[in-house]
Motif scaffolding. Structure first.
Motif, short mmCIF file in Angstrom:
data_model
loop_
_atom_site.label_atom_id
_atom_site.label_comp_id
_atom_site.label_asym_id
_atom_site.label_seq_id
_atom_site.Cartn_x
_atom_site.Cartn_y
_atom_site.Cartn_z
N ASP A 1 38.71 13.96 17.98
CA ASP A 1 37.00 13.90 18.30
C ASP A 1 36.13 14.97 17.53
OD1 ASP A 1 34.66 12.78 19.78
OD2 ASP A 1 34.70 14.56 20.73
N PRO A 2 36.89 16.44 17.66
CA PRO A 2 35.95 17.58 17.01
C PRO A 2 36.00 17.21 15.47
CG PRO A 2 38.11 18.26 18.10
CD PRO A 2 37.86 16.98 18.59
N ILE A 3 36.91 16.75 15.08
CA ILE A 3 37.12 16.55 13.76
C ILE A 3 36.06 15.33 13.07
CG2 ILE A 3 38.73 15.67 11.68
CD1 ILE A 3 40.98 17.06 13.22
N ALA A 4 36.25 14.27 13.83
CA ALA A 4 35.28 13.24 13.60
C ALA A 4 33.79 13.67 13.70
CB ALA A 4 35.51 12.05 14.52
N ASP A 5 33.59 14.49 14.76
CA ASP A 5 32.19 14.86 14.81
C ASP A 5 31.79 15.67 13.47
OD1 ASP A 5 32.36 14.02 17.24
OD2 ASP A 5 32.35 15.92 18.34
N LYS A 6 32.75 16.78 13.21
CA LYS A 6 32.29 17.43 11.81
C LYS A 6 32.25 16.53 10.67
CE LYS A 6 33.13 21.40 13.99
NZ LYS A 6 32.39 21.11 15.36
N ILE A 7 33.08 15.49 10.54
CA ILE A 7 32.92 14.65 9.44
C ILE A 7 31.65 13.88 9.58
CG2 ILE A 7 34.08 12.67 8.21
CD1 ILE A 7 36.75 13.69 9.15
N PHE A 8 31.25 13.44 10.56
CA PHE A 8 30.09 12.54 10.83
C PHE A 8 28.81 13.48 10.47
CE2 PHE A 8 26.85 10.17 12.92
CZ PHE A 8 27.20 9.05 12.53
N VAL A 9 28.78 14.47 10.94
CA VAL A 9 27.61 15.56 10.49
C VAL A 9 27.59 16.02 9.00
CG1 VAL A 9 26.65 17.95 11.09
CG2 VAL A 9 27.34 16.33 12.96
N VAL A 10 28.87 16.44 8.51
CA VAL A 10 28.71 16.87 7.29
C VAL A 10 28.53 15.60 6.10
CG1 VAL A 10 30.12 17.71 5.31
CG2 VAL A 10 30.41 18.55 7.49
N THR A 11 29.15 14.48 6.55
CA THR A 11 28.66 13.42 5.60
C THR A 11 27.25 12.98 5.70
OG1 THR A 11 31.05 12.43 6.01
CG2 THR A 11 29.30 10.97 5.00
N VAL A 12 26.60 13.11 6.71
CA VAL A 12 25.06 12.52 6.76
C VAL A 12 24.46 13.65 5.89
CG1 VAL A 12 23.24 12.09 8.33
CG2 VAL A 12 25.36 11.10 8.76
N LEU A 13 24.43 14.90 6.41
CA LEU A 13 23.80 15.82 5.84
C LEU A 13 24.14 15.91 4.32
CD1 LEU A 13 24.31 19.12 8.16
CD2 LEU A 13 22.31 17.62 7.56
N LEU A 14 25.45 15.86 3.76
CA LEU A 14 25.63 15.68 2.20
C LEU A 14 24.96 14.60 1.66
CD1 LEU A 14 29.31 16.89 2.03
CD2 LEU A 14 27.34 17.98 1.50
N MET A 15 24.74 13.42 2.22
CA MET A 15 23.99 12.26 1.87
C MET A 15 22.65 12.72 1.76
SD MET A 15 26.47 10.23 0.88
CE MET A 15 25.32 9.21 0.14
N LEU A 16 22.17 13.22 2.77
CA LEU A 16 20.60 13.73 2.47
C LEU A 16 20.46 14.43 1.46
CD1 LEU A 16 19.86 14.20 6.17
CD2 LEU A 16 19.03 12.53 4.96
N VAL A 17 21.22 15.42 0.91
CA VAL A 17 21.40 16.34 -0.35
C VAL A 17 21.41 15.45 -1.45
CG1 VAL A 17 22.39 18.22 -1.50
CG2 VAL A 17 22.08 18.32 0.96
N ALA A 18 22.52 14.45 -1.41
CA ALA A 18 22.95 13.49 -2.58
C ALA A 18 21.74 12.53 -2.87
CB ALA A 18 23.92 12.77 -2.37
N THR A 19 20.89 12.20 -1.83
CA THR A 19 19.69 11.33 -2.10
C THR A 19 18.35 12.02 -2.18
OG1 THR A 19 19.37 10.94 0.20
CG2 THR A 19 20.89 9.38 -1.23
N ASP A 20 18.33 13.52 -2.40
CA ASP A 20 17.24 14.29 -2.66
C ASP A 20 16.25 14.26 -1.67
OD1 ASP A 20 18.09 15.15 -5.18
OD2 ASP A 20 17.44 13.47 -6.15
#
Length: 180
Positions: free
Chosen positions: A66-85
């Motif tokens: 659960d805590p790993i899934a939370d981190k992966i989810f948050v990190v992925t969405v934030l990185l996608m926001l950066v990746a898509t400018d």
């Protein structure tokens, strides 16, 4: 592993490939679809913990994933926001602060957990998470809503980064007292 709480946690991770794909589709419907999936992931984060406690479905697998899934989810969405400018330039600093705190707190909990020391979630950390989730939601749909939504998201994420730094510092002070 085969209980509803763990299935919800795994489901949150299973949303990520579709979220990533939809981030790259330049259409309003795609941004709204990402928002719906993001909200589903956020709700599943709350729901899996509630189900585990309410129906006695806690497990070693759940405590691990659960805590790993939370981190992966948050990190992925934030990185996608950066990746898509949607987050760029100096605004990326907010993302870096949030990611640094995520890893710091995860590391502290991993180090202190075997010693029987728990770092409880503070009220300010809950506010930080709420603000971060709302700001992230606005950034996800900013292409569909326009400039005001984008600015609201950036300012909200920056405010969340300030709270992130404050709560990270508090956790670090608490953890440091146990490390020495």
């Amino acid at each position: 592993m085969n209980n509803l709480a763990n299935i919800l946690t795994l489901g949150r991770l299973a949303l990520l490939p579709l979220i990533i794909l939809l981030f790259f589709v330049p259409a309003d419907w795609a941004a709204w679809s990402v928002l719906v999936l993001y909200i589903a992931g956020a709700v599943s984060d709350w729901l899996d913990g509630w189900v585990a406690r309410a129906y006695n479905q806690t497990s070693d697998f759940g405590r691990f994933l659960d805590p790993i899934a939370d981190k992966i989810f948050v990190v992925t969405v934030l990185l996608m926001l950066v990746a898509t400018d949607r987050i760029e330039g100096v605004w990326v600093i907010a993302v870096i602060i949030i990611l640094m705190r995520e890893f710091l707190v995860a590391g502290l909990r991993e180090f202190l957990g075997p010693k029987g020391i728990v770092l409880p979630v503070t009220t300010l950390a809950k506010w930080k998470t709420g603000l971060q989730m709302v700001a992230t939601g606005f950034l996800i749909v900013a292409p569909a809503l326009g400039t005001m939504a984008h600015w609201f998201g950036l300012l909200g994420l920056s405010a969340a980064a300030v709270l992130t730094a404050v709560t990270g510092w508090e956790y670090m002070k608490t953890g440091w007292a146990h490390i020495h």
